[in-house]
Design a protein around this motif. Structure first.
Motif, short mmCIF file in Angstrom:
data_model
loop_
_atom_site.label_atom_id
_atom_site.label_comp_id
_atom_site.label_asym_id
_atom_site.label_seq_id
_atom_site.Cartn_x
_atom_site.Cartn_y
_atom_site.Cartn_z
N THR A 80 -7.06 13.15 0.45
CA THR A 80 -7.06 13.52 -0.98
C THR A 80 -8.31 14.33 -1.33
O THR A 80 -8.25 15.21 -2.17
N PHE B 281 -1.51 16.32 -0.44
CA PHE B 281 -1.21 15.34 0.60
C PHE B 281 -0.72 15.95 1.91
O PHE B 281 -0.83 15.33 2.95
N LEU C 248 -6.38 8.53 4.62
CA LEU C 248 -5.64 8.98 3.43
C LEU C 248 -6.57 9.46 2.34
O LEU C 248 -6.34 10.50 1.70
N PRO D 43 0.82 -1.22 0.00
CA PRO D 43 0.00 0.00 0.00
C PRO D 43 0.85 1.27 0.00
O PRO D 43 0.53 2.23 -0.69
N LEU E 263 -4.63 5.29 -7.80
CA LEU E 263 -4.14 4.66 -6.57
C LEU E 263 -4.57 3.20 -6.52
O LEU E 263 -3.78 2.31 -6.22
N VAL F 50 0.96 4.19 -2.87
CA VAL F 50 0.74 5.62 -2.63
C VAL F 50 1.89 6.43 -3.23
O VAL F 50 1.68 7.46 -3.88
N THR G 217 1.57 6.55 -6.90
CA THR G 217 0.49 7.46 -7.28
C THR G 217 0.94 8.91 -7.21
O THR G 217 0.62 9.71 -8.09
N MET G 218 1.71 9.23 -6.16
CA MET G 218 2.23 10.60 -6.06
C MET G 218 3.12 10.91 -7.26
O MET G 218 3.02 11.98 -7.86
N GLN H 27 -7.49 9.05 -7.44
CA GLN H 27 -7.99 7.97 -6.59
C GLN H 27 -8.07 6.66 -7.38
O GLN H 27 -7.72 5.60 -6.88
N ALA I 48 -6.43 3.87 5.63
CA ALA I 48 -6.73 4.17 4.23
C ALA I 48 -7.85 5.20 4.12
O ALA I 48 -7.81 6.09 3.25
N LEU J 144 -7.32 -0.66 -0.32
CA LEU J 144 -6.09 0.00 0.12
C LEU J 144 -5.77 -0.42 1.54
O LEU J 144 -4.61 -0.57 1.91
#
Lengths: 304, 360
Positions: free
Chosen positions: B311, B49, B307, B19, B336, B23, B26-27, B333, B304, B293
């Motif tokens: 977002t 974030f 988080l 996970p 992710l 993340v 994804t960033m 999303q 999750a 997630l």
């Protein structure tokens, strides 16, 4: 309510138009599922196709190019699904859902500058002779070309699955991927091609909504059509001609409820709008689905 | 050549690492996406974030974290049981809407009476509404073998139409001068789910925390949790162990329906306030991402959910400060979830480089 304002010929004629987006998406998904892959991302691919087709058509001024762009967009998105499920062996249900969520976001982003614009339309065309037949002519032979493209794809898929060697291989991969692999067929390659075909068809279906049926781009415009397409594949027991029947049935329900809304039925608009979804559920309950392809939804990893 | 070799058991370190890796990926790719949209990628990622937690206005955003996180955790918690057992309720959005409608209807029926009993009654109605809506796909699957994925999803669209009908018709504010939408429940003391609005505390947050604790105990200490896990890993073994598959479907659908309905009720009686056409913002779908997630584990889902809430808030900040379209957050999303599913291969397979050795 004024029922006499509903013209049965126009009703039947618009039925074919209403059914086409679902038909296109469903025939693609049928091939994917016959290859043993369950792609729940039809909705995401459809809406991506809708926006890609719209953007290309507006910029090029040609609806035909728009449909090509939609097919490419849908296929590209489906490649993401293919890579994840076939090479990285992810869960097909979860990945399909992800594809839908991703596609909805992507399409909203791509379509930002295109809200409120009208799509270029097909030039008027007449099918000589056939279109002039009374009653049958306006119902069957006076539509835009994509309606017939959809029918040709259905016929093509039927012939491909039934008569061609490649179709036989595809079905073998879907029924039992271990056995197909043992016979030397490339399971992953066949499935990737099927997934891309499914993506392209879903893209065409989406573009039919944004370019012909509406014809505008709005966010979330597919409104569950992709999911209805998935339901129709089950309804059709994975057979192309029954798929056509299913799509026309749903087209009929959609058109009828729209006509009832226009005729001012005593039922509130919201409840009439539920009809296609409720009909889908009813059909899923009533129809005993045929046997699904044997390896449907299972990941394939050649361990030996 | 890269080759995958199946691990005998899922790798423990990777279960936790994937996970985080997802993340980070994804960033990275989100940054590339924002750069392609003509934004400064570093500034955008920081805004999404980090700013909600650490910027000078963080005192304003931190309560939002609870408000946005609570429904996500509550819904995802319910979904996780079914997902573990291979029961795919993806219509939580519909159950959320129906729960909200039922709960709000009870509250509005008592208006303007003030009594401590009203809110508990609304909670019960919300839970029952979600439960009933989830029982439709559950019952149809058990009785007729229909696919619960499709039925539960179709019911989302039906619920949205029902919501529109309620907001414009039966539940419309009689003093609203004809505008769609009901009375504001958040301003009706007996029906409000707020505990402290400035701190972002409402009963939904409490319910989410209780759900996490109960689920943790149920999964690790109770036979029900064992049955759920067993059914997911080997349905055949579960049947031999005496698990009734039909009952498991109904129970799992029921739990997710109740929790989604509750989430809807707490939302409508607090943060959303009134029954309006578009009060639902897709928590039911985002909760699917939260559940995965969080590895379908209660504590993971809690993290999750936080988080994901981040977002949402960061996305709103980026929208107002940087002019980033809200759709970009939805895309982020979705991305992710993709990365999570992609890197999951590392949990179950060992990646090997070099040519395959000939088996002896």
């Amino acid at each position: 309510m004024d029922l006499s304002s509903i013209n049965p010929i126009l009703l039947l004629a618009s039925l074919m138009v209403a059914a086409t987006p679902i038909l296109l998406a469903a025939i693609g998904e049928l091939v994917v599922e016959r290859a043993g892959v369950l792609n729940l991302g039809v909705e995401g691919m459809m809406i991506t196709g809708a926006v890609c087709g719209f953007v290309v058509a507006v910029n090029s001024g040609s609806p035909w190019l728009g449909f090509v762009g939609a097919a490419v967009g849908g296929a590209l998105l489906s490649v993401v699904f293919g890579v994840l499920t076939q090479f990285l062996l992810s869960n097909q249900v979860a990945t399909g859902l992800a594809l839908t969520l991703f596609g909805l976001g992507l399409s909203a982003l791509l379509g930002q500058g295109y809200i409120g614009i009208k799509a270029p339309s097909f030039p008027d065309w007449d099918i000589p002779l056939l279109g002039d037949i009374p009653i049958v002519g306006p119902i069957v032979f006076q539509h835009d070309p994509m309606v017939y493209v959809g029918l040709i794809i259905v016929a093509g898929v039927w012939a491909f699955l039934k008569y061609s060697r490649a179709g036989l291989i595809l079905r073998a991969v879907g029924e039992n991927h271990e056995a197909a692999h043992a016979l030397g067929y490339h399971v992953v390659r066949v499935r990737m091609l099927a997934i891309m075909f499914g993506g392209a068809c879903a893209g065409l279906g989406g573009a039919y909504l944004s370019l012909v049926r509406v014809p505008q781009w709005t966010e979330g415009m597919t409104a569950g059509a992709g999911w209805i397409a998935l339901a129709i594949v089950v309804f059709a027991s994975w057979r192309p001609w029954r798929l056509l029947l299913g799509a026309y049935l749903f087209g009929g329900v959609t058109v009828l409820q729209l006509n009832l809304q226009a005729a001012g039925a005593a039922i509130a608009v919201e409840y009439l709008s539920m009809a296609p979804y409720l009909a889908t559920i009813a059909v899923l309950v009533i129809m005993r689905a045929g046997r699904a392809p044997g390896s449907l939804g299972q990941s394939f990893h050649a361990s030996r | 050549m890269i080759r995958l070799e199946k691990r005998p058991q899922p790798s423990r370190p990777w279960v936790f690492a994937t996970p985080v890796l997802a993340v980070l990926l994804t960033m990275l790719f989100g940054g590339l996406l924002f750069a392609a949209l003509g934004q400064n990628p570093f500034e955008t990622i920081r805004t999404i974030f980090f700013d909600p937690l650490f910027s000078e206005f963080a005192w304003f955003y931190r309560p939002q974290l609870l408000i946005k996180g609570a429904p996500l955790v509550l819904i995802a918690m319910g979904l996780s049981f079914g997902f573990r057992a291979g029961i795919w309720n993806i219509g939580a959005e519909g159950q959320y809407i129906v729960g909200a409608i039922c709960g709000a209807a009870v509250g509005l029926a008592f208006y303007p009476m003030e009594s401590f009993i009203i809110f508990p009654l609304m909670v019960v109605a919300g839970a029952l509404g979600g439960f009933a809506w989830a029982m439709i796909p559950g019952f149809l699957r058990v009785r007729f073998g229909t696919n619960e994925i499709l039925v539960s999803l179709m019911l989302v669209y039906v619920a949205e139409q029902l919501l529109a009908s309620m907001a414009l018709g039966a539940l419309r504010n009689p003093d609203g001068m004809g505008f769609p939408g009901s009375r504001n429940l958040a301003q009706y003391d007996s029906a409000s789910s707020w505990i402290s609005q400035s701190a972002g505390m409402h009963w939904g947050v409490v319910a989410a925390l209780i759900a996490v604790i109960v689920a943790y105990i149920a999964l690790s200490r109770h036979i029900f949790g064992f049955n759920v896990k067993l059914s997911g890993q080997s349905p055949r073994a579960a049947r031999f162990a005496g698990v009734n598959p039909a009952r498991l479907v109904l129970v799992c659908m029921g739990i997710s329906g109740v929790l989604a309905g509750l989430a809807g009720l707490f939302e409508i009686a607090g943060p959303a306030g009134q029954v309006s056409i578009d009060f639902n913002v897709g928590y039911g779908f985002t909760a699917i991402i939260v559940a995965f997630l969080g590895r379908l584990h209660p504590v993971g889902i809690l993290l999750a959910g936080g988080l994901m809430a981040l977002t949402y808030i960061g996305g709103e900040i980026a929208q107002s400060n940087l002019g980033l379209p809200l759709a970009a957050i939805q895309l982020l999303q979705g991305m992710l979830l993709f990365f999570l599913l992609a890197v999951d291969v590392l949990t179950n397979f060992r990646v090997q480089f070099g040519r395959k050795e000939v088996a002896s």
